[in-house]
Write a protein that holds these residues in place. Structure first.
Motif, PDB file in Angstrom:
ATOM      1  N   TYR A  12     114.830  17.316  27.288  1.00 55.90           N
ATOM      2  CA  TYR A  12     114.169  17.106  25.999  1.00 55.90           C
ATOM      3  C   TYR A  12     112.688  17.402  26.178  1.00 55.90           C
ATOM      4  N   LEU A  13     112.238  18.482  25.535  1.00 58.30           N
ATOM      5  CA  LEU A  13     110.888  18.985  25.760  1.00 58.30           C
ATOM      6  C   LEU A  13     109.853  18.346  24.834  1.00 58.30           C
ATOM      7  N   ARG A  14     108.652  18.207  25.338  1.00 53.51           N
ATOM      8  CA  ARG A  14     107.538  17.736  24.514  1.00 53.51           C
ATOM      9  C   ARG A  14     107.054  18.886  23.629  1.00 53.51           C
ATOM     10  N   LYS A  15     106.414  18.583  22.536  1.00 54.84           N
ATOM     11  CA  LYS A  15     105.832  19.613  21.690  1.00 54.84           C
ATOM     12  C   LYS A  15     104.520  20.064  22.313  1.00 54.84           C
ATOM     13  N   ALA A  16     104.380  21.365  22.468  1.00 52.41           N
ATOM     14  CA  ALA A  16     103.181  21.913  23.110  1.00 52.41           C
ATOM     15  C   ALA A  16     102.968  23.349  22.649  1.00 52.41           C
ATOM     16  N   LYS A  17     101.773  23.860  22.945  1.00 50.65           N
ATOM     17  CA  LYS A  17     101.441  25.234  22.554  1.00 50.65           C
ATOM     18  C   LYS A  17     101.046  26.062  23.776  1.00 50.65           C
ATOM     19  N   TRP A  18     101.275  27.359  23.644  1.00 51.79           N
ATOM     20  CA  TRP A  18     100.748  28.312  24.608  1.00 51.79           C
ATOM     21  C   TRP A  18      99.254  28.470  24.358  1.00 51.79           C
ATOM     22  N   SER A  19      98.557  29.071  25.320  1.00 49.83           N
ATOM     23  CA  SER A  19      97.106  29.246  25.196  1.00 49.83           C
ATOM     24  C   SER A  19      96.715  30.155  24.034  1.00 49.83           C
ATOM     25  N   ASN A  20      97.664  30.949  23.520  1.00 51.27           N
ATOM     26  CA  ASN A  20      97.383  31.808  22.360  1.00 51.27           C
ATOM     27  C   ASN A  20      97.757  31.143  21.039  1.00 51.27           C
ATOM     28  N   GLY A  21      98.208  29.889  21.109  1.00 46.30           N
ATOM     29  CA  GLY A  21      98.550  29.153  19.898  1.00 46.30           C
ATOM     30  C   GLY A  21     100.027  29.159  19.553  1.00 46.30           C
ATOM     31  N   ASP A  22     100.838  30.003  20.220  1.00 50.08           N
ATOM     32  CA  ASP A  22     102.291  30.005  19.983  1.00 50.08           C
ATOM     33  C   ASP A  22     102.884  28.666  20.418  1.00 50.08           C
ATOM     34  N   GLN A  23     103.962  28.255  19.771  1.00 46.06           N
ATOM     35  CA  GLN A  23     104.673  27.051  20.177  1.00 46.06           C
ATOM     36  C   GLN A  23     105.466  27.321  21.462  1.00 46.06           C
ATOM     37  N   VAL A  24     105.446  26.383  22.386  1.00 47.88           N
ATOM     38  CA  VAL A  24     106.308  26.468  23.572  1.00 47.88           C
ATOM     39  C   VAL A  24     107.675  25.930  23.166  1.00 47.88           C
ATOM     40  N   THR A  25     108.708  26.746  23.358  1.00 48.31           N
ATOM     41  CA  THR A  25     110.050  26.349  22.935  1.00 48.31           C
ATOM     42  C   THR A  25     111.034  26.407  24.099  1.00 48.31           C
ATOM     43  N   LYS A  71      95.622  39.410  29.345  1.00 44.75           N
ATOM     44  CA  LYS A  71      95.891  39.608  27.918  1.00 44.75           C
ATOM     45  C   LYS A  71      97.382  39.746  27.636  1.00 44.75           C
ATOM     46  N   ALA A  72      98.135  40.171  28.655  1.00 42.03           N
ATOM     47  CA  ALA A  72      99.557  40.442  28.465  1.00 42.03           C
ATOM     48  C   ALA A  72     100.427  39.247  28.818  1.00 42.03           C
ATOM     49  N   MET A  73      99.884  38.043  28.693  1.00 39.28           N
ATOM     50  CA  MET A  73     100.685  36.832  28.853  1.00 39.28           C
ATOM     51  C   MET A  73      99.904  35.640  28.314  1.00 39.28           C
ATOM     52  N   ALA A  74     100.576  34.508  28.203  1.00 44.46           N
ATOM     53  CA  ALA A  74      99.933  33.275  27.748  1.00 44.46           C
ATOM     54  C   ALA A  74     100.243  32.175  28.753  1.00 44.46           C
ATOM     55  N   PHE A  75      99.493  31.090  28.669  1.00 45.00           N
ATOM     56  CA  PHE A  75      99.587  30.015  29.650  1.00 45.00           C
ATOM     57  C   PHE A  75      99.785  28.675  28.935  1.00 45.00           C
ATOM     58  N   ASN A  76     100.648  27.845  29.495  1.00 47.93           N
ATOM     59  CA  ASN A  76     100.885  26.521  28.895  1.00 47.93           C
ATOM     60  C   ASN A  76     100.445  25.385  29.810  1.00 47.93           C
ATOM     61  N   GLY A  77      99.682  25.727  30.857  1.00 50.33           N
ATOM     62  CA  GLY A  77      99.227  24.740  31.821  1.00 50.33           C
ATOM     63  C   GLY A  77      97.809  24.273  31.573  1.00 50.33           C
ATOM     64  N   ALA A  78      97.219  23.652  32.585  1.00 47.96           N
ATOM     65  CA  ALA A  78      95.899  23.045  32.447  1.00 47.96           C
ATOM     66  C   ALA A  78      94.787  24.073  32.237  1.00 47.96           C
ATOM     67  N   PHE A  79      94.971  25.266  32.782  1.00 49.18           N
ATOM     68  CA  PHE A  79      93.970  26.325  32.674  1.00 49.18           C
ATOM     69  C   PHE A  79      94.619  27.613  32.193  1.00 49.18           C
TER      70      PHE A  79
END
Length: 542
Positions: free
Chosen positions: A100-113, A206-214
């Motif tokens: 069961y995942l928490r709601k979060a976003k990628w660094s570009n604003g996309d939802q992490v699903t 530019k060709a990826m996004a990040f969902n971590g601390a940095f």
């Protein structure tokens, strides 16, 4: 003249006071407080890609641990704790996990699903994946068949039930499954960006996004410097005190030391003679990794070392204590088994698994000479030349020379030719089988001896030396299936597998890895993992 001098001194003193005040103010403004908020780190090589299906290297994984969040992460004791997964449910038979995942976003604003995990895992297990890590998905339903090209990636046992629920089906119970989830190989990928960039995904920031601390900024895969900035969309951004991390490639240990002394590095890794001379430094930190440096033996049919007596002789002829204490002299310790320390204690004891599995005889030159003569006779050879491949780092060159001197100085009718090459060139020789011995290392990816042992199974992509042992394979297969949920039986299988290796000598262990870090005394909050990568995401300067 004298009066003018006094006036000038007063002016200079006043100007100096103003400049000093301006400097202090600027420092305070830059740091937001007296504490520094930028961390300067080093790597030994560039990051070729941030796509975990394309490559797998220590610089890549180091960077990803700071910038990505998997289902779980490692705590200070190397135990898995929730990251993107708030919790999970396991079926009674242990073959289905529902995260069961928490709601979060990628660094570009996309939802992490949940689909982002499905996308990444299908990519990682694909037969076209170039990382060499598609084997790590083994045990997930249809993973082996997908990796071999017998089934489509869409049949992999991972499914997004909805945006925040991920279901994983296994072929057999895997007690260490959640422990594996801390590995970058299981990190998610932004599905939209994977579709948009295709093969270019992960080749630039530019060709990826990040969902971590940095998040990585302004980077391309040939850069020798890369910059990380705090990710405002990270689900635990309030726990992150640093604002930036700066990486640079430093290949020379002496240079690393100089950069540390100059203040250009806050954490510098030193090796060889540089490390030897710094063993009493107040800034030195020994990180004892759960990993070994060893000689991978080419056992392929027709190769000299396909003879077990010759391999046994090589195992017995090397004085590992001399290597650790006099050649390396950096805190490294002699190693006698492929299984590295610090992965697990043997059940019911306080004994480290590696110690439990250690052979009783580890150094015997007289016996080695007899075995060598016997092996040459069996192989119909009067003399041999062995090709030893190493990387071109100072430490590996020194270890290569040590092995050469030990073998040539104690055994007869043998020459060791050392080839110390850049990593790409050395790996080319290894993957094409143009070697006899290869100086390699393996860090446990998670806290279980099987993390190391499974790399030598017949069908594993890391089994460069073509080790084939039915008994070894059977013990690991039993550990994964019949005995997976019974701790005592599980570890008995792993121990039997290691003891089979003790008879076959497919690898020749040399020393247990230690990383010597020069660390600024006011740097706190670093998670110095013995298993996996060092985590700087909660670091701060006091």
């Amino acid at each position: 003249m004298e009066e003018e001098d006094k006036t000038m001194k007063k002016k200079l003193l006043t100007l100096g006071t103003v400049l000093a005040a301006m400097t202090l103010t600027a420092c305070g403004q830059a740091n937001g407080s007296k504490a520094k908020t930028s961390l300067n780190l080093m790597e030994s090589d560039v990051v070729a890609s941030l796509d975990t299906s394309a490559t797998a290297s220590i610089p890549q994984w180091d960077t990803l641990v700071q910038t990505m969040a998997g289902l779980y992460k490692s705590d200070k004791n190397d135990n898995p704790v929730p990251a993107m997964a708030k919790s999970y449910k396991k079926s009674k038979d242990g073959t289905r996990y529902t995260f069961y995942l928490r709601k979060a976003k990628w660094s570009n604003g996309d939802q992490v699903t949940a689909q982002d995990f499905v996308t990444a895992w299908r990519k990682g297990v694909s037969p076209t994946a170039m990382s060499g890590y598609n084997y790590i998905f083994k045990g997930i339903k249809n993973a082996a068949a997908v990796s071999s090209g017998k089934k489509k990636a869409s049949t992999l046992g991972v499914k997004a039930l909805d945006a925040h629920t991920l279901q994983v089906d296994l072929e057999y119970p895997m007690p260490t499954f959640v422990q594996k989830m801390v590995m970058p190989a299981f990190y998610p990928m932004d599905t939209q960006l994977v579709a948009k960039y295709g093969k270019k995904y992960g080749m630039t920031s530019k060709a990826m996004a990040f969902n971590g601390a940095f998040k990585v900024t302004g980077w391309k895969n040939t850069d020798e410097k890369w910059h990380l900035v705090k990710n405002k969309f990270y689900y635990a951004a309030s726990e992150v005190k640093l604002q930036t991390m700066n990486y640079q490639v430093v290949k020379d240990s002496n240079t690393a030391h100089q950069l540390f002394e100059q203040g250009s590095l806050d954490d510098a890794t030193v090796t060889g003679t540089t490390a030897q001379g710094l063993q009493k430094s107040k800034n030195l930190y020994h990180l004892y990794r759960s990993g070994n440096d060893f000689l991978n033996v080419n056992m392929a049919k027709g190769k000299t070392l396909s003879n077990v007596d010759l391999r046994h002789a090589l195992y017995l002829v090397m004085d590992r204590n001399q290597l650790a204490k006099k050649v390396l002299a950096d805190g490294s310790k002699a190693s006698y088994t492929f299984s590295a320390p610090n992965a697990a204690k043997y059940p019911g004891t306080k004994t480290d698994f590696a110690k439990k599995a250690q052979p009783t005889e580890t150094y015997n030159v007289a016996k080695a000479k007899k075995l060598w003569a016997k092996g040459l006779k069996e192989a119909g050879l009067k003399s041999v030349t062995l090709t030893l491949v190493t990387s071109d780092t100072t430490t590996d060159k020194n270890v290569g020379e040590f092995v050469q001197s030990q073998v040539q100085g104690k055994l007869s009718n043998v020459k060791v030719e050392v080839k110390s090459l850049p990593s790409k060139s050395s790996m080319n020789l290894v993957t094409t089988g143009k070697y006899d011995l290869y100086l390699s290392l393996w860090l446990n990816d998670y806290a279980d001896p099987i993390s190391e042992l499974e790399t030598l199974q017949s069908d594993n992509s890391h089994n460069y030396g073509k080790y084939e042992s039915t008994a070894f394979n059977q013990q690991l297969n039993l550990a994964r299936s019949k005995n997976a949920t019974t701790t005592k039986a599980y570890f008995a299988n792993l121990l039997a597998a290691q003891k089979q290796m003790n008879k076959d000598y497919p690898v020749l262990p040399l020393y247990t890895m230690v990383e010597d870090h020069l660390v600024k005394s006011n740097l706190k909050g670093v998670l110095w993992h013995k298993v996996g990568m060092v985590d700087y995401t909660r670091a701060y300067f006091k």
